[in-house]
Write a protein that holds these residues in place. Structure first.
Motif, PDB file in Angstrom:
ATOM      1  N   SER A 301      -8.006  18.975 -28.078  1.00 20.35           N
ATOM      2  CA  SER A 301      -6.754  19.377 -28.688  1.00 20.35           C
ATOM      3  C   SER A 301      -5.638  19.149 -27.695  1.00 20.35           C
ATOM      4  CB  SER A 301      -6.786  20.845 -29.088  1.00 20.35           C
ATOM      5  OG  SER A 301      -6.823  21.654 -27.954  1.00 20.35           O
ATOM      6  N   VAL A 302      -4.433  18.999 -28.217  1.00 20.59           N
ATOM      7  CA  VAL A 302      -3.283  18.874 -27.331  1.00 20.59           C
ATOM      8  C   VAL A 302      -2.981  20.219 -26.697  1.00 20.59           C
ATOM      9  CG1 VAL A 302      -0.828  18.349 -27.228  1.00 20.59           C
ATOM     10  CG2 VAL A 302      -2.336  16.943 -28.625  1.00 20.59           C
ATOM     11  N   THR A 303      -2.853  21.234 -27.527  1.00 18.98           N
ATOM     12  CA  THR A 303      -2.644  22.574 -26.987  1.00 18.98           C
ATOM     13  C   THR A 303      -3.100  23.602 -27.998  1.00 18.98           C
ATOM     14  OG1 THR A 303      -1.026  24.102 -26.040  1.00 18.98           O
ATOM     15  CG2 THR A 303      -0.274  22.763 -27.858  1.00 18.98           C
ATOM     16  N   TYR A 304      -3.558  24.733 -27.519  1.00 18.72           N
ATOM     17  CA  TYR A 304      -4.011  25.797 -28.395  1.00 18.72           C
ATOM     18  C   TYR A 304      -3.472  27.109 -27.859  1.00 18.72           C
ATOM     19  CZ  TYR A 304      -6.975  28.569 -31.431  1.00 18.72           C
ATOM     20  OH  TYR A 304      -7.420  29.449 -32.372  1.00 18.72           O
ATOM     21  N   THR A 305      -2.790  27.864 -28.724  1.00 20.13           N
ATOM     22  CA  THR A 305      -2.155  29.107 -28.315  1.00 20.13           C
ATOM     23  C   THR A 305      -3.036  30.297 -28.680  1.00 20.13           C
ATOM     24  OG1 THR A 305       0.023  28.131 -28.653  1.00 20.13           O
ATOM     25  CG2 THR A 305      -0.087  30.524 -28.539  1.00 20.13           C
ATOM     26  N   LEU A 306      -3.328  31.140 -27.710  1.00 20.14           N
ATOM     27  CA  LEU A 306      -4.164  32.316 -27.913  1.00 20.14           C
ATOM     28  C   LEU A 306      -3.326  33.573 -27.780  1.00 20.14           C
ATOM     29  CD1 LEU A 306      -7.195  31.239 -25.697  1.00 20.14           C
ATOM     30  CD2 LEU A 306      -6.960  30.969 -28.163  1.00 20.14           C
ATOM     31  N   HIS A 307      -3.540  34.514 -28.660  1.00 18.55           N
ATOM     32  CA  HIS A 307      -2.844  35.786 -28.570  1.00 18.55           C
ATOM     33  C   HIS A 307      -3.742  36.890 -29.093  1.00 18.55           C
ATOM     34  CE1 HIS A 307      -2.162  35.738 -32.954  1.00 18.55           C
ATOM     35  NE2 HIS A 307      -1.869  34.456 -32.797  1.00 18.55           N
ATOM     36  N   GLY A 308      -3.420  38.123 -28.727  1.00 16.51           N
ATOM     37  CA  GLY A 308      -4.151  39.272 -29.228  1.00 16.51           C
ATOM     38  C   GLY A 308      -5.620  39.264 -28.866  1.00 16.51           C
ATOM     39  N   ILE A 309      -6.467  39.482 -29.859  1.00 15.35           N
ATOM     40  CA  ILE A 309      -7.910  39.577 -29.634  1.00 15.35           C
ATOM     41  C   ILE A 309      -8.474  38.258 -29.118  1.00 15.35           C
ATOM     42  CG2 ILE A 309     -10.125  39.971 -30.770  1.00 15.35           C
ATOM     43  CD1 ILE A 309      -8.756  41.947 -32.608  1.00 15.35           C
ATOM     44  N   LYS A 310      -7.941  37.137 -29.591  1.00 14.47           N
ATOM     45  CA  LYS A 310      -8.409  35.839 -29.097  1.00 14.47           C
ATOM     46  C   LYS A 310      -8.061  35.661 -27.623  1.00 14.47           C
ATOM     47  CE  LYS A 310      -8.115  33.512 -33.582  1.00 14.47           C
ATOM     48  NZ  LYS A 310      -7.498  32.409 -34.350  1.00 14.47           N
ATOM     49  N   ARG A 311      -6.915  36.155 -27.218  1.00 10.98           N
ATOM     50  CA  ARG A 311      -6.539  36.104 -25.796  1.00 10.98           C
ATOM     51  C   ARG A 311      -7.526  36.909 -24.959  1.00 10.98           C
ATOM     52  NH1 ARG A 311      -1.092  38.434 -25.657  1.00 10.98           N
ATOM     53  NH2 ARG A 311      -2.193  40.387 -25.996  1.00 10.98           N
ATOM     54  N   VAL A 312      -7.909  38.075 -25.472  1.00 11.46           N
ATOM     55  CA  VAL A 312      -8.871  38.924 -24.765  1.00 11.46           C
ATOM     56  C   VAL A 312     -10.208  38.204 -24.614  1.00 11.46           C
ATOM     57  CG1 VAL A 312     -10.245  41.031 -24.983  1.00 11.46           C
ATOM     58  CG2 VAL A 312      -7.786  41.104 -25.412  1.00 11.46           C
ATOM     59  N   ALA A 313     -10.667  37.549 -25.681  1.00  8.82           N
ATOM     60  CA  ALA A 313     -11.941  36.828 -25.622  1.00  8.82           C
ATOM     61  C   ALA A 313     -11.881  35.710 -24.590  1.00  8.82           C
ATOM     62  CB  ALA A 313     -12.286  36.268 -27.002  1.00  8.82           C
ATOM     63  N   TYR A 314     -10.792  34.946 -24.600  1.00  8.69           N
ATOM     64  CA  TYR A 314     -10.667  33.826 -23.671  1.00  8.69           C
ATOM     65  C   TYR A 314     -10.645  34.311 -22.225  1.00  8.69           C
ATOM     66  CZ  TYR A 314      -8.513  29.995 -21.095  1.00  8.69           C
ATOM     67  OH  TYR A 314      -8.229  29.027 -20.163  1.00  8.69           O
ATOM     68  N   LEU A 315      -9.870  35.359 -21.946  1.00  6.26           N
ATOM     69  CA  LEU A 315      -9.790  35.874 -20.580  1.00  6.26           C
ATOM     70  C   LEU A 315     -11.121  36.462 -20.117  1.00  6.26           C
ATOM     71  CD1 LEU A 315      -6.253  37.554 -20.625  1.00  6.26           C
ATOM     72  CD2 LEU A 315      -6.906  35.376 -19.596  1.00  6.26           C
ATOM     73  N   ALA A 316     -11.939  36.920 -21.062  1.00  2.00           N
ATOM     74  CA  ALA A 316     -13.260  37.450 -20.712  1.00  2.00           C
ATOM     75  C   ALA A 316     -14.295  36.344 -20.564  1.00  2.00           C
ATOM     76  CB  ALA A 316     -13.722  38.445 -21.777  1.00  2.00           C
ATOM     77  N   GLY A 317     -13.903  35.087 -20.856  1.00  2.00           N
ATOM     78  CA  GLY A 317     -14.842  33.973 -20.761  1.00  2.00           C
ATOM     79  C   GLY A 317     -15.827  33.935 -21.909  1.00  2.00           C
ATOM     80  N   ILE A 318     -15.426  34.467 -23.077  1.00  2.00           N
ATOM     81  CA  ILE A 318     -16.297  34.528 -24.251  1.00  2.00           C
ATOM     82  C   ILE A 318     -15.713  33.655 -25.352  1.00  2.00           C
ATOM     83  CG2 ILE A 318     -17.217  36.037 -26.065  1.00  2.00           C
ATOM     84  CD1 ILE A 318     -17.151  38.318 -24.016  1.00  2.00           C
ATOM     85  N   GLU A 319     -16.550  32.815 -25.954  1.00  2.00           N
ATOM     86  CA  GLU A 319     -16.079  32.012 -27.073  1.00  2.00           C
ATOM     87  C   GLU A 319     -15.612  32.938 -28.196  1.00  2.00           C
ATOM     88  OE1 GLU A 319     -15.500  28.976 -27.213  1.00  2.00           O
ATOM     89  OE2 GLU A 319     -16.754  27.934 -25.734  1.00  2.00           O
ATOM     90  N   ILE A 320     -14.556  32.545 -28.884  1.00  2.49           N
ATOM     91  CA  ILE A 320     -13.937  33.400 -29.894  1.00  2.49           C
ATOM     92  C   ILE A 320     -14.926  33.773 -30.989  1.00  2.49           C
ATOM     93  CG2 ILE A 320     -12.140  33.480 -31.663  1.00  2.49           C
ATOM     94  CD1 ILE A 320     -10.485  31.656 -29.796  1.00  2.49           C
ATOM     95  N   THR A 321     -15.780  32.826 -31.389  1.00  2.00           N
ATOM     96  CA  THR A 321     -16.743  33.111 -32.459  1.00  2.00           C
ATOM     97  C   THR A 321     -17.872  34.033 -31.996  1.00  2.00           C
ATOM     98  OG1 THR A 321     -17.821  31.016 -31.887  1.00  2.00           O
ATOM     99  CG2 THR A 321     -16.316  31.003 -33.771  1.00  2.00           C
ATOM    100  N   ASN A 322     -17.970  34.272 -30.689  1.00  2.00           N
ATOM    101  CA  ASN A 322     -19.021  35.151 -30.164  1.00  2.00           C
ATOM    102  C   ASN A 322     -18.527  36.569 -29.903  1.00  2.00           C
ATOM    103  OD1 ASN A 322     -20.722  32.969 -30.185  1.00  2.00           O
ATOM    104  ND2 ASN A 322     -20.655  32.614 -27.972  1.00  2.00           N
ATOM    105  N   LEU A 323     -17.249  36.827 -30.093  1.00  2.00           N
ATOM    106  CA  LEU A 323     -16.687  38.112 -29.655  1.00  2.00           C
ATOM    107  C   LEU A 323     -17.296  39.281 -30.428  1.00  2.00           C
ATOM    108  CD1 LEU A 323     -14.614  39.397 -27.773  1.00  2.00           C
ATOM    109  CD2 LEU A 323     -12.983  39.340 -29.654  1.00  2.00           C
ATOM    110  N   PHE A 324     -17.347  39.191 -31.745  1.00  2.00           N
ATOM    111  CA  PHE A 324     -17.917  40.302 -32.518  1.00  2.00           C
ATOM    112  C   PHE A 324     -19.373  40.523 -32.146  1.00  2.00           C
ATOM    113  CE2 PHE A 324     -20.632  41.389 -36.135  1.00  2.00           C
ATOM    114  CZ  PHE A 324     -20.238  42.707 -36.336  1.00  2.00           C
ATOM    115  N   MET A 325     -20.152  39.455 -32.059  1.00  2.00           N
ATOM    116  CA  MET A 325     -21.567  39.601 -31.729  1.00  2.00           C
ATOM    117  C   MET A 325     -21.760  40.211 -30.354  1.00  2.00           C
ATOM    118  SD  MET A 325     -23.237  38.756 -34.359  1.00  2.00           S
ATOM    119  CE  MET A 325     -24.799  38.972 -33.510  1.00  2.00           C
ATOM    120  N   THR A 326     -20.857  39.904 -29.422  1.00  2.00           N
ATOM    121  CA  THR A 326     -20.946  40.485 -28.072  1.00  2.00           C
ATOM    122  C   THR A 326     -20.762  41.995 -28.134  1.00  2.00           C
ATOM    123  OG1 THR A 326     -20.111  38.451 -27.069  1.00  2.00           O
ATOM    124  CG2 THR A 326     -19.966  40.463 -25.762  1.00  2.00           C
ATOM    125  N   GLY A 327     -19.680  42.447 -28.790  1.00  2.00           N
ATOM    126  CA  GLY A 327     -19.439  43.881 -28.903  1.00  2.00           C
ATOM    127  C   GLY A 327     -20.529  44.598 -29.673  1.00  2.00           C
TER     128      GLY A 327
END
Length: 629
Positions: A301-327
């Motif tokens: 992708s050229v650029t992808y903007t993350l905010h909110g819960i997706k930002r939290v997942a990215y900063l934690a090093g977790i793929e966005i689709t894995n966040l619910f399963m992780t918790g």
């Protein structure tokens, strides 16, 4: 340029923190366009400036429609203030690929030296303050002065308050408080156990509130986002590499498409939505392939903007689709581990008793009612995980990572809310029966050992006459969870509503004072006051007030300093309470007797065998040999 005294003091305090890296540097890994129809954009941007040797290392993959000789006006801002302006000429810098500019895609990987006069204009504090709130904007013009392109990069010095040490220290102390509470209860110090458990639960709730507010989707100063990230472990957001691989497989095997954002960092430009990039938040240039949900990312992708819960997942090093399963997985895992430990303790205590290594009545309450205590512990863990699983489950319903994940989210949402609603109903029913028969809600709530062990987590932190307060507490948490989960596209609404929610909850507990005694009320009202102050700061982060950038910079520093200092005070208080509980012969003397006189209703552990027999006889007389509570 002058810094405000408050901002300067805060930055000086931050600069005094231990450095994560010895090398001074400023880097950027994301380049964003800042005007419509910009003639220059980058799909890969990695620039590192080291002031000690005045070198800039550049690695860029970009697309440009610029042609001919151009000049670039560089402006560097920090905390809303301009600290450097400089006009740059690619030809004078010796960058042959940009002199002159040619249309098309180009790859640029080079090192260039910056003049010492430019380096000296950058304040030394820029290299030491963690989570630097700085941006570099470059406006490109032709020889006639016509603006052709505008790009902006967020700056970092490689230092951050998002630290594993903070995560581990806070987690260990919160866990120790619960363990010490259990030990004190087993030793018969009921008042000490109740106070430590209540304060430990409030401490954990405060940490959770920081994590939750960090999930808001408004733009945040980097320092604020990093500090909130320190407490995301309270929401079960913990990265374990092998588990992430399993979750990727599970999402794919159950009909979803795992995101691959973290696997393509070498070819994507990631913007973790923060201040000074409002334009990009509205216009994100993306070449992402998507499937059945909004989070599925593939390849480049050229650029992808993350905010909110997706930002939290990215900063934690977790793929966005894995966040619910992780918790979800960590909630189930910790619940299983705690229950397993309790079962093992039952077996160990029985073995020690048979070997006569401990007195027959030692830990008698636990040994006689261990199954009820385990059930009560599971309910307590559900209460602790209520914010976590409600937010993640509701958010999963908006993401739909896979059909199976959605089913798990629905089941978990219904189970957690159903169990707590049932528990609240049972407590209110018991209290009303106690009032009807004994004119005092505390009698049955505390004299009935089975009820106390199973449902006590609902009401022991409150005074007996405020047994009902768990209901407004759960409603408060659920409403907040709904706005966090469903409001990810409207950060401004989140900021306004959360401030209102926190204010009315603070007003409610200040008027009712529902907790067990004066000390506990002060403890919780103070925590809620800080939560309200945090909500006010986040309201300003929404940009509704249109305050100058320097004000937002000051508020980001204030958020960190306020919460870091307050968290330290709370942790020290918990540690002191735990030490008194473990080292004092009679720690209950530290606490004044409860006004609801609950201590007089709690049965003595030494009398438990007789109590059990009398309760059985009473149940038989009532025609119910196995009463259920």
């Amino acid at each position: 340029m002058r810094f405000s005294p408050l901002l300067l003091a805060g930055l000086a305090a931050l600069a005094s923190l231990p450095a994560a890296a010895a090398t001074r540097l400023i880097r950027s890994t994301s380049l964003q366009t800042c005007i419509e129809n910009s003639d220059f954009s980058a799909s890969l941007f990695n620039v590192v400036f080291t002031p000690d040797n005045r070198t800039i290392s550049i690695d860029i993959v970009a697309v440009s429609s610029l042609e001919g000789n151009v000049t670039a006006a560089l402006t560097i801002n920090a905390y809303g203030l301009t600290i450097l302006t400089q006009t740059l000429n690619p030809c004078e810098l010796g960058i042959d690929q940009l002199c002159p500019m040619k249309p098309g895609q180009f790859d640029l990987e080079t090192d260039t030296t910056i003049d010492a006069s430019v380096v000296n204009q950058i304040p030394g504090i820029a290299y030491t303050v963690p989570d630097l709130d700085g941006t570099a904007r470059v406006v490109i013009t032709n020889s006639s002065g016509v603006q052709l392109a505008c790009v902006e990069a967020r700056l970092s010095n490689g230092k951050t308050v998002n630290s594993k040490i903070v995560k581990w220290v806070t987690a260990v102390i919160a866990g120790v408080a619960l363990v010490v509470s259990a030990i004190a209860s087993g030793l018969g110090h009921s008042s000490t156990a109740a106070h430590i458990a209540a304060n430990g639960l409030s401490l954990f709730g405060y940490f959770q509130n920081i994590a939750i507010i960090g999930m808001c989707s408004m733009t945040l100063p980097p320092l604020t986002s990093a500090w909130a990230q320190d407490f995301e472990w309270t929401m079960g957001i913990i990265k374990v590499d092998f588990m992430q691989s399993i979750f990727n497989w599970y999402i794919q095997a159950t009909g979803g498409t795992p995101s691959t954002l973290l696997q393509n960092l070498s070819s994507v430009s990631i913007n973790v939505q923060k201040r000074s990039l409002e334009y990009l938040a509205k216009r994100s240039i993306s070449l992402l392939a998507r499937s059945n949900n909004d989070s599925d990312l593939s390849t480049i992708s050229v650029t992808y903007t993350l905010h909110g819960i997706k930002r939290v997942a990215y900063l934690a090093g977790i793929e966005i689709t894995n966040l619910f399963m992780t918790g979800f997985t960590f909630f189930i895992f910790f619940t299983f581990i705690i229950c397993f430990i309790l079962v093992m303790l039952k077996l160990i205590f029985e073995g020690l008793s048979k070997l006569k290594w401990i007195a027959p009545g030692r830990f008698g309450e636990f040994r006689l009612r261990w199954l009820t205590i385990i059930k009560g512990t599971m309910y307590r863990l559900v209460l602790i995980g209520f914010p976590q699983m409600t937010i993640l489950s509701l958010w999963e319903l908006t993401q739909r990572d896979s059909p199976a994940a959605v089913v798990l989210a629905v089941v978990m949402l219904l189970m957690v809310n159903g169990l707590l609603a049932w528990a609240a109903f049972k407590v209110i029913r018991l209290a009303k029966r106690s009032v009807a028969v004994y004119k005092n809600p505390a009698y049955i709530l505390y004299s009935d050992s089975a009820a106390l062990n199973r449902w006590g987590f609902i009401y022991v932190q409150f005074r007996a006459t405020a047994y009902y307060f768990i209901v407004p507490a759960l409603i408060y948490t659920f409403i907040k969870a709904c706005f966090i989960s469903f409001g990810q596209s409207v950060g401004t609404v989140q900021g306004i509503v959360l401030m209102i929610i926190e204010f009315f909850y603070l007003l409610l507990i200040s008027i009712l004072k529902p907790y067990m005694d004066r000390r506990t009320n002060i403890f919780n009202i103070t925590i809620q006051s800080v939560n309200f102050l945090n909500a006010i700061l986040f309201f300003f982060f929404t940009g509704v007030t249109k305050v100058p950038g320097i004000v937002i910079g000051v508020m980001g520093v204030v958020f960190f300093v306020l919460n870091a200092a307050f968290a330290l005070v709370l942790l020290v208080m918990i540690i002191i309470s735990c030490l008194f509980a473990l080292l004092s012969k009679n720690p209950d003397t530290r606490y004044q007797p409860m006004r609801d006189d609950r201590a007089s209703f709690i049965k003595s552990t030494a009398q438990l065998p007789e109590v059990m027999e009398l309760e059985a006889l009473g149940a038989t007389a009532r025609g119910n040999a196995d009463p259920k509570y």
